[in-house]
Design a protein around this motif. Structure first.
Motif, PDB file in Angstrom:
ATOM      1  N   VAL A 306       0.845  -1.200   0.000  1.00  0.00           N
ATOM      2  CA  VAL A 306       0.000   0.000   0.000  1.00  0.00           C
ATOM      3  C   VAL A 306       0.882   1.253   0.000  1.00  0.00           C
ATOM      4  CG1 VAL A 306      -1.664   1.310   1.389  1.00  0.00           C
ATOM      5  CG2 VAL A 306      -1.953  -1.173   1.094  1.00  0.00           C
ATOM      6  N   ASP A 307       2.009   1.167   0.708  1.00  0.00           N
ATOM      7  CA  ASP A 307       2.924   2.302   0.824  1.00  0.00           C
ATOM      8  C   ASP A 307       3.731   2.477  -0.473  1.00  0.00           C
ATOM      9  OD1 ASP A 307       4.845   4.155   1.435  1.00  0.00           O
ATOM     10  OD2 ASP A 307       5.396   3.256   3.376  1.00  0.00           O
ATOM     11  N   GLU A 308       3.248   3.363  -1.347  1.00  0.00           N
ATOM     12  CA  GLU A 308       3.863   3.559  -2.674  1.00  0.00           C
ATOM     13  C   GLU A 308       5.334   4.003  -2.565  1.00  0.00           C
ATOM     14  OE1 GLU A 308       2.853   3.182  -5.837  1.00  0.00           O
ATOM     15  OE2 GLU A 308       0.921   2.319  -5.255  1.00  0.00           O
ATOM     16  N   ASP A 309       5.620   4.844  -1.574  1.00  0.00           N
ATOM     17  CA  ASP A 309       6.962   5.419  -1.489  1.00  0.00           C
ATOM     18  C   ASP A 309       8.024   4.375  -1.174  1.00  0.00           C
ATOM     19  OD1 ASP A 309       5.806   7.830  -1.960  1.00  0.00           O
ATOM     20  OD2 ASP A 309       5.568   8.323   0.179  1.00  0.00           O
ATOM     21  N   ARG A 310       7.625   3.372  -0.380  1.00  0.00           N
ATOM     22  CA  ARG A 310       8.603   2.348   0.010  1.00  0.00           C
ATOM     23  C   ARG A 310       8.414   1.066  -0.784  1.00  0.00           C
ATOM     24  NH1 ARG A 310       7.637   1.226   5.937  1.00  0.00           N
ATOM     25  NH2 ARG A 310       9.402  -0.190   5.683  1.00  0.00           N
ATOM     26  N   ARG A 311       7.684   1.168  -1.894  1.00  0.00           N
ATOM     27  CA  ARG A 311       7.250  -0.023  -2.610  1.00  0.00           C
ATOM     28  C   ARG A 311       8.387  -0.995  -2.936  1.00  0.00           C
ATOM     29  NH1 ARG A 311       3.478  -0.828  -8.064  1.00  0.00           N
ATOM     30  NH2 ARG A 311       4.346  -2.896  -8.327  1.00  0.00           N
ATOM     31  N   LYS A 312       9.414  -0.467  -3.578  1.00  0.00           N
ATOM     32  CA  LYS A 312      10.517  -1.321  -4.052  1.00  0.00           C
ATOM     33  C   LYS A 312      11.198  -2.037  -2.880  1.00  0.00           C
ATOM     34  CE  LYS A 312      12.433  -3.204  -7.077  1.00  0.00           C
ATOM     35  NZ  LYS A 312      11.557  -4.256  -7.434  1.00  0.00           N
ATOM     36  N   GLU A 313      11.458  -1.244  -1.833  1.00  0.00           N
ATOM     37  CA  GLU A 313      12.168  -1.791  -0.673  1.00  0.00           C
ATOM     38  C   GLU A 313      11.341  -2.905  -0.006  1.00  0.00           C
ATOM     39  OE1 GLU A 313      11.956   0.828   2.738  1.00  0.00           O
ATOM     40  OE2 GLU A 313      12.018  -1.058   3.872  1.00  0.00           O
ATOM     41  N   ILE A 314      10.052  -2.659   0.144  1.00  0.00           N
ATOM     42  CA  ILE A 314       9.186  -3.653   0.797  1.00  0.00           C
ATOM     43  C   ILE A 314       9.104  -4.927  -0.048  1.00  0.00           C
ATOM     44  CG2 ILE A 314       6.803  -4.145   1.503  1.00  0.00           C
ATOM     45  CD1 ILE A 314       6.560  -1.153   2.235  1.00  0.00           C
ATOM     46  N   GLU A 315       8.980  -4.744  -1.343  1.00  0.00           N
ATOM     47  CA  GLU A 315       8.876  -5.913  -2.227  1.00  0.00           C
ATOM     48  C   GLU A 315      10.118  -6.792  -2.138  1.00  0.00           C
ATOM     49  OE1 GLU A 315       6.089  -3.653  -5.545  1.00  0.00           O
ATOM     50  OE2 GLU A 315       8.090  -4.323  -6.132  1.00  0.00           O
ATOM     51  N   THR A 316      11.275  -6.138  -2.211  1.00  0.00           N
ATOM     52  CA  THR A 316      12.534  -6.891  -2.184  1.00  0.00           C
ATOM     53  C   THR A 316      12.659  -7.667  -0.871  1.00  0.00           C
ATOM     54  OG1 THR A 316      13.483  -5.117  -3.473  1.00  0.00           O
ATOM     55  CG2 THR A 316      15.037  -6.670  -2.509  1.00  0.00           C
ATOM     56  N   ARG A 317      12.322  -6.992   0.222  1.00  0.00           N
ATOM     57  CA  ARG A 317      12.429  -7.635   1.531  1.00  0.00           C
ATOM     58  C   ARG A 317      11.437  -8.786   1.666  1.00  0.00           C
ATOM     59  NH1 ARG A 317      11.462  -5.785   6.773  1.00  0.00           N
ATOM     60  NH2 ARG A 317      10.625  -3.767   6.216  1.00  0.00           N
ATOM     61  N   PHE A 318      10.216  -8.549   1.189  1.00  0.00           N
ATOM     62  CA  PHE A 318       9.164  -9.563   1.306  1.00  0.00           C
ATOM     63  C   PHE A 318       9.579 -10.841   0.577  1.00  0.00           C
ATOM     64  CE2 PHE A 318       5.394 -11.905   0.185  1.00  0.00           C
ATOM     65  CZ  PHE A 318       4.518 -11.723   1.244  1.00  0.00           C
ATOM     66  N   ALA A 320      12.505 -11.898  -0.402  1.00  0.00           N
ATOM     67  CA  ALA A 320      13.671 -12.575   0.173  1.00  0.00           C
ATOM     68  C   ALA A 320      13.315 -13.292   1.476  1.00  0.00           C
ATOM     69  CB  ALA A 320      14.797 -11.566   0.405  1.00  0.00           C
ATOM     70  N   ALA A 321      12.556 -12.604   2.345  1.00  0.00           N
ATOM     71  CA  ALA A 321      12.215 -13.212   3.632  1.00  0.00           C
ATOM     72  C   ALA A 321      11.265 -14.393   3.437  1.00  0.00           C
ATOM     73  CB  ALA A 321      11.589 -12.164   4.556  1.00  0.00           C
ATOM     74  N   ALA A 322      10.384 -14.293   2.465  1.00  0.00           N
ATOM     75  CA  ALA A 322       9.465 -15.397   2.186  1.00  0.00           C
ATOM     76  C   ALA A 322      10.256 -16.628   1.737  1.00  0.00           C
ATOM     77  CB  ALA A 322       8.441 -14.990   1.123  1.00  0.00           C
ATOM     78  N   ALA A 323      11.235 -16.405   0.871  1.00  0.00           N
ATOM     79  CA  ALA A 323      12.047 -17.520   0.379  1.00  0.00           C
ATOM     80  C   ALA A 323      12.782 -18.196   1.536  1.00  0.00           C
ATOM     81  CB  ALA A 323      13.030 -17.031  -0.686  1.00  0.00           C
ATOM     82  N   GLU A 324      13.283 -17.376   2.467  1.00  0.00           N
ATOM     83  CA  GLU A 324      13.926 -17.909   3.678  1.00  0.00           C
ATOM     84  C   GLU A 324      12.982 -18.835   4.425  1.00  0.00           C
ATOM     85  OE1 GLU A 324      16.957 -17.298   5.630  1.00  0.00           O
ATOM     86  OE2 GLU A 324      17.542 -17.045   3.530  1.00  0.00           O
ATOM     87  N   ALA A 325      11.699 -18.470   4.397  1.00  0.00           N
ATOM     88  CA  ALA A 325      10.687 -19.228   5.137  1.00  0.00           C
ATOM     89  C   ALA A 325      10.121 -20.391   4.308  1.00  0.00           C
ATOM     90  CB  ALA A 325       9.569 -18.287   5.595  1.00  0.00           C
ATOM     91  N   GLY A 326      10.741 -20.663   3.156  1.00  0.00           N
ATOM     92  CA  GLY A 326      10.294 -21.802   2.349  1.00  0.00           C
ATOM     93  C   GLY A 326       9.111 -21.497   1.442  1.00  0.00           C
ATOM     94  N   LEU A 327       8.862 -20.201   1.190  1.00  0.00           N
ATOM     95  CA  LEU A 327       7.785 -19.786   0.277  1.00  0.00           C
ATOM     96  C   LEU A 327       8.470 -19.091  -0.900  1.00  0.00           C
ATOM     97  CD1 LEU A 327       5.656 -18.147   3.114  1.00  0.00           C
ATOM     98  CD2 LEU A 327       5.307 -20.429   2.182  1.00  0.00           C
ATOM     99  N   VAL A 328       8.637 -19.828  -2.000  1.00  0.00           N
ATOM    100  CA  VAL A 328       9.538 -19.328  -3.049  1.00  0.00           C
ATOM    101  C   VAL A 328       8.801 -18.832  -4.287  1.00  0.00           C
ATOM    102  CG1 VAL A 328      11.339 -20.902  -2.221  1.00  0.00           C
ATOM    103  CG2 VAL A 328       9.957 -21.557  -4.205  1.00  0.00           C
ATOM    104  N   ASN A 329       9.529 -18.033  -5.060  1.00  0.00           N
ATOM    105  CA  ASN A 329       9.043 -17.504  -6.349  1.00  0.00           C
ATOM    106  C   ASN A 329       7.834 -16.587  -6.198  1.00  0.00           C
ATOM    107  OD1 ASN A 329      11.008 -18.712  -8.031  1.00  0.00           O
ATOM    108  ND2 ASN A 329       9.946 -20.680  -7.876  1.00  0.00           N
ATOM    109  N   LEU A 330       7.918 -15.672  -5.252  1.00  0.00           N
ATOM    110  CA  LEU A 330       6.799 -14.747  -5.029  1.00  0.00           C
ATOM    111  C   LEU A 330       7.000 -13.384  -5.691  1.00  0.00           C
ATOM    112  CD1 LEU A 330       5.936 -15.788  -1.394  1.00  0.00           C
ATOM    113  CD2 LEU A 330       4.263 -15.639  -3.261  1.00  0.00           C
TER     114      LEU A 330
END
Ligand code: PLP
Length: 366
Positions: A306-318, A320-330
């Motif tokens: 929802v936060d347009e200004d931080r969009r790129k940063e949030i996406e990248t973090r999400f 990567a962290a999801a993949a760490e948790a075994g949820l890949v290719n998001l």
């Protein structure tokens, strides 16, 4: 052994029972002492494998008897050429024909671009004005149109046609790559449908084409043999060496689907899974679905911060962290960014629950 929840748009997760069966049969398929990859496609051992895949597909999809089922190669992308070539190609020196296209996303645009090499594509409906986040009203096609082409489920933007357009005598052609077997589909409404296998059907390398028989045999004489529906239909998809391994895996996936209760049973599950994820997105303060409710895909669910200004940063973090948790290719498609969860037939409900639980935890870090 480690298995992740794979949300890839394609190639995508396959049902574990089908993979286990393929593993168990790898060295000795049906007592032949050979693997599927070593077997002659002209042998008596392979014939039942391709016929089994075909008859399962026919019964699961309710394909009427006046339609041929073909197992081809070249991906869905080759159908962007084969459809116009076979249904509206003209002999050298004669005027071009026209065909109608609905422009609902990148794959439909590729179909239009390719079609323009063989005919005059007329864009009869487009949702480009709002970034393809909805499905446009489709006006009746011109009776001059050789066919009317739609992309039934738009894999990248996550939309699907809520109702099929009425096309009268003009054959309706649909790219169903990312929604084949996800919900019941009335094949008699179409002249032709096609799907690359690697989304919801099996491994990459096989393309399924389902074509009404009266549309077979219209290719101009200059059409390369490998690109002619009539030759493939006459030869039972064995004009040349077919993608034997892929066809075999499709058979295993279809047996899994049959044992699950068929298309209506899996559709129920798919609606449940998609409902869970859209429910989460609609209540979240941090993520949202960009797609209009009426046209939301059951198979591919993009979402953005929802936060347009931080969009790129949030996406990248999400991602990567999801993949760490075994949820890949998001990660979303490179053309649109954002995130995308593809939840095809083989994605268990537990995978969707795991994704939602992860996203809720992630929200707290924002
Ligand atoms: C993936 C996809 C394609 C491209 O498929 P290929 O088999 O890689 O050519 C075409 N159309 C749709 C709707 C898709 O999802």
């Amino acid at each position: 052994m480690k298995r992740v929840y794979n949300f890839s748009a394609g190639p995508s997760a396959l049902p574990v029972p089908a993979l286990e069966r393929a593993a168990a049969e790898m060295l000795d398929l049906n007592g032949t002492g050979q693997s599927i990859m070593e077997m002659s496609h002209r042998s008596k051992d392979f014939a039942p494998i391709i016929r089994n895949a075909e008859s399962l597909l026919r019964s699961l999809m309710g394909v009427p008897s006046n339609y041929a089922i073909l197992f081809l190669q070249g991906g869905a992308s080759l159908q962007f050429s084969m459809v116009p070539l076979n249904l509206a190609g003209v002999e050298a020196g004669t005027p071009r024909k026209q065909a109608g296209y609905a422009e609902t996303g990148v794959w439909s645009q590729k179909a239009i671009e390719e079609g323009a090499k063989y005919l005059n594509p007329v864009v009869r409906a487009s949702s480009k004005d709002r970034g393809f986040t909805y499905i446009p009203q489709a006006p009746a096609p011109d009776p001059q149109d050789a066919f009317y082409h739609i992309t039934l489920n738009n894999t990248i933007v996550g939309t699907k046609w809520a109702e099929l357009p009425e096309t009268g005598a003009v054959p309706l052609v649909a790219d169903i790559s990312s929604c084949i077997l996800s919900e019941p589909l009335d094949i008699s409404r179409f002249g032709l449908v096609y799907a690359g296998a690697q989304k919801n059907l099996g491994p990459a390398g096989v393309t399924v084409v389902i074509i009404r028989e009266d549309l077979i045999g219209r290719a101009p004489s200059w059409t390369p043999g490998m690109l002619r529906y009539d030759i493939h239909a006459k030869e039972g998809s064995m004009y040349n060496t077919p993608p034997c391994h892929g066809i075999y895996i499709i058979g295993l996936v279809l047996e899994w689907l049959r044992d699950l209760g068929g298309v209506s049973a899996v559709a129920e599950l798919n609606r449940e899974k998609a409902g869970l994820l859209y429910g989460y997105l609609d209540s979240s303060k941090r993520f949202r679905s960009p797609v209009e409710k009426k046209y939301r895909s059951l198979m591919n669910i993009p979402f953005v911060p929802v936060d347009e200004d931080r969009r790129k940063e949030i996406e990248t973090r999400f991602v990567a962290a999801a993949a760490e948790a075994g949820l890949v290719n998001l990660a979303g498609h490179r053309l649109v960014g954002g995130m995308r969860a593809s939840i095809y037939n083989a994605m268990p409900k537990a995978g969707v629950h795991a994704l939602i639980a992860f996203a809720e935890r992630f929200e707290k870090t924002l």
